[in-house]
Design a protein around this motif. Sequence first.
Motif, PDB file in Angstrom:
ATOM      1  N   TYR A 226      22.688 -56.471 -60.201  1.00  0.00           N
ATOM      2  CA  TYR A 226      21.238 -57.052 -60.506  1.00  0.00           C
ATOM      3  C   TYR A 226      21.151 -57.979 -61.714  1.00  0.00           C
ATOM      4  O   TYR A 226      21.769 -57.488 -62.522  1.00  0.00           O
ATOM      5  CB  TYR A 226      20.450 -55.670 -60.682  1.00  0.00           C
ATOM      6  CG  TYR A 226      18.965 -56.059 -60.773  1.00  0.00           C
ATOM      7  CD1 TYR A 226      17.948 -55.924 -59.671  1.00  0.00           C
ATOM      8  CD2 TYR A 226      18.439 -55.942 -62.053  1.00  0.00           C
ATOM      9  CE1 TYR A 226      16.638 -55.930 -59.904  1.00  0.00           C
ATOM     10  CE2 TYR A 226      17.154 -56.291 -62.228  1.00  0.00           C
ATOM     11  CZ  TYR A 226      16.154 -56.064 -61.278  1.00  0.00           C
ATOM     12  OH  TYR A 226      14.909 -56.336 -61.337  1.00  0.00           O
ATOM     13  N   HIS A 227      20.329 -58.997 -61.467  1.00  0.00           N
ATOM     14  CA  HIS A 227      20.272 -60.006 -62.587  1.00  0.00           C
ATOM     15  C   HIS A 227      18.953 -59.612 -63.202  1.00  0.00           C
ATOM     16  O   HIS A 227      17.918 -59.791 -62.731  1.00  0.00           O
ATOM     17  CB  HIS A 227      20.161 -61.449 -61.867  1.00  0.00           C
ATOM     18  CG  HIS A 227      19.882 -62.446 -62.842  1.00  0.00           C
ATOM     19  ND1 HIS A 227      18.639 -63.006 -63.035  1.00  0.00           N
ATOM     20  CD2 HIS A 227      20.905 -62.976 -63.954  1.00  0.00           C
ATOM     21  CE1 HIS A 227      18.706 -63.945 -64.124  1.00  0.00           C
ATOM     22  NE2 HIS A 227      19.766 -63.893 -64.743  1.00  0.00           N
ATOM     23  N   ALA A 228      19.155 -59.037 -64.378  1.00  0.00           N
ATOM     24  CA  ALA A 228      17.950 -58.596 -65.469  1.00  0.00           C
ATOM     25  C   ALA A 228      17.109 -59.797 -66.006  1.00  0.00           C
ATOM     26  O   ALA A 228      17.847 -60.957 -66.098  1.00  0.00           O
ATOM     27  CB  ALA A 228      18.565 -57.532 -66.265  1.00  0.00           C
ATOM     28  N   ARG A 229      15.953 -59.258 -66.515  1.00  0.00           N
ATOM     29  CA  ARG A 229      15.267 -60.423 -67.125  1.00  0.00           C
ATOM     30  C   ARG A 229      15.888 -60.355 -68.595  1.00  0.00           C
ATOM     31  O   ARG A 229      16.294 -59.141 -69.091  1.00  0.00           O
ATOM     32  CB  ARG A 229      13.761 -59.763 -67.308  1.00  0.00           C
ATOM     33  CG  ARG A 229      12.826 -60.586 -68.177  1.00  0.00           C
ATOM     34  CD  ARG A 229      12.426 -61.796 -67.495  1.00  0.00           C
ATOM     35  NE  ARG A 229      11.256 -62.403 -68.310  1.00  0.00           N
ATOM     36  CZ  ARG A 229      10.899 -63.565 -67.909  1.00  0.00           C
ATOM     37  NH1 ARG A 229      11.116 -64.261 -67.281  1.00  0.00           N
ATOM     38  NH2 ARG A 229       9.678 -64.043 -68.723  1.00  0.00           N
ATOM     39  N   GLY A 230      15.641 -61.407 -69.437  1.00  0.00           N
ATOM     40  CA  GLY A 230      16.057 -61.507 -70.792  1.00  0.00           C
ATOM     41  C   GLY A 230      15.201 -60.705 -71.463  1.00  0.00           C
ATOM     42  O   GLY A 230      14.077 -60.591 -71.133  1.00  0.00           O
ATOM     43  N   ASN A 231      15.907 -60.241 -72.566  1.00  0.00           N
ATOM     44  CA  ASN A 231      14.926 -59.422 -73.764  1.00  0.00           C
ATOM     45  C   ASN A 231      14.477 -58.315 -73.289  1.00  0.00           C
ATOM     46  O   ASN A 231      13.402 -57.700 -73.503  1.00  0.00           O
ATOM     47  CB  ASN A 231      13.881 -60.471 -74.151  1.00  0.00           C
ATOM     48  CG  ASN A 231      14.167 -61.699 -74.793  1.00  0.00           C
ATOM     49  OD1 ASN A 231      15.190 -61.439 -75.906  1.00  0.00           O
ATOM     50  ND2 ASN A 231      13.560 -62.736 -74.639  1.00  0.00           N
ATOM     51  N   THR A 232      15.125 -57.638 -72.313  1.00  0.00           N
ATOM     52  CA  THR A 232      14.861 -56.379 -71.810  1.00  0.00           C
ATOM     53  C   THR A 232      16.080 -55.506 -71.838  1.00  0.00           C
ATOM     54  O   THR A 232      17.086 -55.890 -72.203  1.00  0.00           O
ATOM     55  CB  THR A 232      14.615 -56.381 -70.256  1.00  0.00           C
ATOM     56  OG1 THR A 232      15.570 -56.820 -69.546  1.00  0.00           O
ATOM     57  CG2 THR A 232      13.487 -57.231 -70.024  1.00  0.00           C
ATOM     58  N   PRO A 233      16.017 -54.356 -71.901  1.00  0.00           N
ATOM     59  CA  PRO A 233      17.061 -53.322 -72.008  1.00  0.00           C
ATOM     60  C   PRO A 233      17.926 -53.319 -70.658  1.00  0.00           C
ATOM     61  O   PRO A 233      18.342 -52.234 -70.129  1.00  0.00           O
ATOM     62  CB  PRO A 233      16.492 -51.856 -72.319  1.00  0.00           C
ATOM     63  CG  PRO A 233      15.256 -52.039 -71.452  1.00  0.00           C
ATOM     64  CD  PRO A 233      14.653 -53.469 -71.664  1.00  0.00           C
ATOM     65  N   SER A 234      18.679 -54.305 -70.573  1.00  0.00           N
ATOM     66  CA  SER A 234      19.502 -54.591 -69.424  1.00  0.00           C
ATOM     67  C   SER A 234      18.822 -54.166 -67.886  1.00  0.00           C
ATOM     68  O   SER A 234      17.510 -54.047 -67.825  1.00  0.00           O
ATOM     69  CB  SER A 234      20.911 -53.978 -69.588  1.00  0.00           C
ATOM     70  OG  SER A 234      20.747 -52.513 -69.558  1.00  0.00           O
ATOM     71  N   SER A 235      19.634 -53.674 -67.229  1.00  0.00           N
ATOM     72  CA  SER A 235      19.319 -53.011 -65.891  1.00  0.00           C
ATOM     73  C   SER A 235      19.119 -51.742 -65.969  1.00  0.00           C
ATOM     74  O   SER A 235      19.268 -50.865 -64.832  1.00  0.00           O
ATOM     75  CB  SER A 235      19.920 -53.587 -64.596  1.00  0.00           C
ATOM     76  OG  SER A 235      21.237 -53.044 -64.905  1.00  0.00           O
ATOM     77  N   THR A 236      18.883 -51.012 -67.049  1.00  0.00           N
ATOM     78  CA  THR A 236      19.131 -49.426 -67.314  1.00  0.00           C
ATOM     79  C   THR A 236      17.902 -48.736 -66.565  1.00  0.00           C
ATOM     80  O   THR A 236      17.883 -47.630 -66.151  1.00  0.00           O
ATOM     81  CB  THR A 236      19.198 -49.109 -68.745  1.00  0.00           C
ATOM     82  OG1 THR A 236      18.065 -49.764 -69.471  1.00  0.00           O
ATOM     83  CG2 THR A 236      20.259 -49.555 -69.228  1.00  0.00           C
TER      84      THR A 236
END
Length: 473
Positions: A226-236
């Motif tokens: 999963y490709h997460a958004r920047g400035n977010t707590p990863s894909s947790t």
Amino acid sequence: MKKIVLLVSIVAFTLSVQAQISVDATKTYLVTKKDGKPFFWLGDTAWELFHRLTREEAVHYLNTRQKQQFNVIMAVGLAELEGLHQPNMHGDVPFKNLETLEWAVTPGNNPSNAEEYDYWDHVDFVIQEAAKRNLYIGLLPTWGDKVVDTWSNSYIFTNEDRAYNYAKQLAERYKNQWNVIWILGGDRVSVPRNEEGVVTADYRPIWRAMAKAIQETFGEDVFIAYHARGNTPSSTYLNEESWLSMHSLQSGHGSRWEKPWETIVSDLKLTPKRPVMDMEPCYEDHPMNPWDNKWTRAERGYFDDYDVRARIYRGVFAGGAGTVYGHHHIWQFVDTTRNAPVWIGDTIIGWRNALDAKAANHIHHLKDLMFSRPDFNRIEDNSMVVSDRGSDYRDIIIATRNQKATYAMIYLPQPNPVQVDLNKLSSGRKRVSWFNPVTGKYRRVKGKYSNGTQTFTPPNTQQKDWVLVIDVR
């Protein structure tokens, strides 16, 4: 005859699944599914590859990345930059009808016949050409703007059925293509919150529907990232999703102060345990934080090859299962005769020139370094560093070693002396070398070392970053 055809089909399907990647037994790194050998993900973000390059240009790009020893090319089926409405370089769009999401497919696939060669034929071609070069395609079915309801005119996956049906058709198309690695997401927040921290929407059911379609085609053990958004707590926020094979984060391009190595260490402690990697570190030649329209070369500047190495090496040494390189003129394939560039600052490089940017030719040395030791079961162990480890992105030192403590690697972002406690490694004589991340060459440290605290000084100060490598003989 029917039995023979069926047998061949089954064998082809089995081989295709086995050739993909999987997670090792310790849930910390990746392996090839075919033989269980360690796999180090060295990716390149080519998001607009299917959309903005011709056949000939795509081959040129793949040839270059093959020579530079990348092994995963990350590209998007439904591209971000007007991917639904603007035709690709052969004049085709992915859908006949955006209301029904009927694919724009035509009989035949002859590239010399525009009536035959459609959008999906072109995607086929690029994936198959990558396979010829032993390159995986990290395939995002869609960029996140097609799933997350934003201001754009790209929001098409408005319910789970639409998402499932699209992903199912895509998975069926590539079920026998050995080199496809599935990546959901696409730089959007799937559980957005307002300024008070209250959840305002939940798009996880849409991704879940796509994952279900992929699993039904490939089996429940298929690898899905999963490709997460920047400035977010990863894909947790997807931690409870059974389909997710690996956590990822995007440390991104907004600041030099990011510390993805801390997120990686934190994510590796989660239950259930999964491998982790930074799937989008800072891009080479990307202007730092250009989005507020206050960017200047003098005050913020660009991320350079050193910035890229300093972030990527420390992310891997913290426990990352691989890493991803990106160049700001490659992901969008900048060609000003065709499209206006996106957030380029004040320098237009062009994608062809950007192919040979400095870090693009340096970064495979990290993969070589990881493969130089057969034991991939590594942990971060900064207790080996006795001297000051530093405090932020400019100077913080990250150390890694294998569980058996028979080797260690210490990344120094600055060429300063470092004190190392050799007692943290297993007993025996220690062979010590300096590894140059720019050249990939080693320089042996003279002397006999076994135990105790020792000070090691980088060979020179002209090269900023170094890796101290210690092997127990």
